[in-house]
Scaffold this active site. Structure first.
Site, mmCIF file in Angstrom:
data_model
loop_
_atom_site.group_PDB
_atom_site.id
_atom_site.type_symbol
_atom_site.label_atom_id
_atom_site.label_comp_id
_atom_site.label_asym_id
_atom_site.label_seq_id
_atom_site.Cartn_x
_atom_site.Cartn_y
_atom_site.Cartn_z
ATOM 1 N N LYS A 195 0.812 -1.220 0.000
ATOM 2 C CA LYS A 195 0.000 0.000 0.000
ATOM 3 C C LYS A 195 0.847 1.273 0.000
ATOM 4 C CE LYS A 195 -3.997 -2.054 -0.004
ATOM 5 N NZ LYS A 195 -3.650 -3.382 -0.489
HETATM 6 C C1 LIG Z 1 -10.015 -2.839 -1.883
HETATM 7 C C2 LIG Z 1 -9.429 -3.541 -0.703
HETATM 8 N N1 LIG Z 1 -10.139 -3.591 0.442
HETATM 9 C C3 LIG Z 1 -9.665 -4.198 1.543
HETATM 10 C C4 LIG Z 1 -8.425 -4.785 1.544
HETATM 11 C C5 LIG Z 1 -7.942 -5.489 2.788
HETATM 12 O O1 LIG Z 1 -6.864 -4.834 3.353
HETATM 13 P P1 LIG Z 1 -6.045 -5.546 4.539
HETATM 14 O O2 LIG Z 1 -5.108 -6.501 3.908
HETATM 15 O O3 LIG Z 1 -5.333 -4.408 5.222
HETATM 16 O O4 LIG Z 1 -7.041 -6.194 5.413
HETATM 17 C C6 LIG Z 1 -7.637 -4.749 0.385
HETATM 18 C C7 LIG Z 1 -6.311 -5.363 0.386
HETATM 19 O O5 LIG Z 1 -5.551 -5.340 -0.501
HETATM 20 C C8 LIG Z 1 -8.160 -4.117 -0.770
HETATM 21 O O6 LIG Z 1 -7.458 -4.082 -1.918
#
Ligand SMILES: Cc1ncc(COP(=O)(O)O)c(C=O)c1O
Length: 397
Positions: A195
């Site tokens: 990210k």
């Molecule tokens: C659009 C979206 N939402 C949620 C997430 C989930 O993030 P996390 O891995 O921090 O839980 C991601 C992860 O890449 C994502 O691309």
């Protein structure tokens, strides 16, 4: 015409270019060592400082640090009243985590299709799908481009729905003149390894309501009225109550200290990402075999750069195209296989191919090109050359 590397030709570059790479240096190393030597490595002073700094950065009153964006979405959905018998509307063009967080609550996932030009959830389709069971809308700022927040907020306010933004791609996104993080009722960020701001794993919920923020802070740590820092980290200790059920979703100080360093560089990182994307945009504008997205008013976070293959004019499937690019030593991604096409979701939601035509058109033809701050001009040129080489070969044969 050069032979494709997958057919035994010479690859575009010698060393594999990874799709995503964190950008860290001695500042993050020093921060991590500082925490390791401090005697306090879980949630404490660093996490609390990071919450304040991140909230200030997006212009929100409160920030609640959690272990991931998935956790952030789950907690926000619980507060929005998502539960069995209720429905939550979101986009199918997202990572499965968005839909999964809705399922955790027992609520039903209702997808609304996306706009073919922007890839963002279509407010008109959202409005059509709102009913008496709907409790929340979860837009995703796909790829870091802004979702149409004005239209979505209007629908939500009219129908008294909670808006929970999935801002996993949106550190640095502005929707219109408002920075993502202070638009919806809750905004959920991800600090996962690829990210725009990372501490390996982590997340943040930003919001304006301090009372709800207090509730979220309890919910992220087993529903306890006092966290460990309050019990053991400072001089005042004592017992605690558990007024309601919670979860184990806290962010550690080790991660928070790294995230604080990343936050200082977020603007510099964004500028470098922008430089990469500008070159892609320039090259692919008007390309006969590739389409790119446009976006409404606002600013792009440039999380990755999605291109959409004109598969009708190519003799390769998207997956064959990806394999060929990989053989050229260019690492690309797919964002995303529309969630309703995954077998679990087809089964539980009784959905099938054809139900969300725009999300399918985009999701099944998409290739994400790498965008990260440490990419060199040569990396960008190689990526463009790799894509063009495979396009030419796929179009000719
Ligand atoms: C659009 C979206 N939402 C949620 C997430 C989930 O993030 P996390 O891995 O921090 O839980 C991601 C992860 O890449 C994502 O691309």
């Amino acid at each position: 015409m050069a032979k494709l590397a997958i057919d035994g030709g010479k690859p575009v570059r010698k060393k594999f270019l990874v799709f995503g790479k964190p950008c860290m240096n001695s500042a993050e190393e020093r921060a991590a060592v500082r925490v390791l030597r401090s005697g306090w490595i879980s949630t404490g002073r660093e996490s609390h400082a990071f919450e304040k700094e991140f909230a200030a950065y997006v212009g929100a009153r409160e920030g609640v640090a959690v272990s991931s964006c998935t956790a952030a979405l789950h907690l926000a959905l619980v507060l929005a009243g998502a539960q069995r018998g209720r429905e939550v509307i979101t986009t199918p063009l997202t990572f499965v985590a968005t839909a999964e967080a809705i399922l955790y609550t027992g609520a039903r996932v209702v997808f609304a299709d996306v706009d073919l030009r922007t890839g963002q959830i279509d407010p008109e389709d959202v409005a059509r799908r709102v009913n008496r069971k709907t409790c929340a809308i979860v837009p995703v700022h796909y790829a870091g481009y802004p979702a149409p927040m004005d239209a979505l907020m209007r629908i939500a306010r009219r129908r008294r729905l909670t808006v929970i933004e999935d801002a996993a791609h949106a550190v640095e996104t502005w929707s219109g003149r408002r920075k993502v993080g202070r638009i919806g009722d809750y905004t959920c960020f991800s600090f996962y390894a690829t990210k725009n701001l990372t501490c390996a794993e982590g997340g943040m919920i930003t919001l304006q309501d301090s009372k709800l923020a207090g509730k979220l802070r309890m919910m992220r740590l087993h529903g306890m009225s006092k966290d460990a820092w309050k019990r053991y980290g400072s001089k005042v200790s004592g017992g605690y109550d558990v007024p309601e059920m919670g979860f184990k979703y806290n962010l550690t100080d080790l991660q928070a200290a790294i995230a604080r360093e990343q936050l200082k560089k977020v603007r510099v990182f964004w500028k470098r990402r922008q430089a990469v994307v500008r070159r892609y945009e320039k090259y692919f504008a008007g390309h006969p075999l590739v389409r790119t997205l446009s976006y409404g008013p606002g600013t792009n976070a440039y999380h990755f750069f999605p291109i959409f293959l004109n598969l009708a004019r190519l003799n390769k499937t998207r997956d064959e195209f990806l394999a060929a690019l990989s053989a050229e030593n260019i690492g690309c991604g797919v964002h995303f296989t529309p969630v309703h096409l995954f077998s679990h979701y087809r089964k539980i939601l009784r959905l099938r191919k054809g139900d969300y035509p725009n999300a399918e058109t985009l999701g099944l033809s998409e290739i994400s090109l790498p965008v990260y701050p440490s990419m060199t001009p040569r990396d960008v040129s190689d990526t463009i050359s790799g894509v063009e080489k495979v396009l030419e070969m796929a179009a000719r044969r």
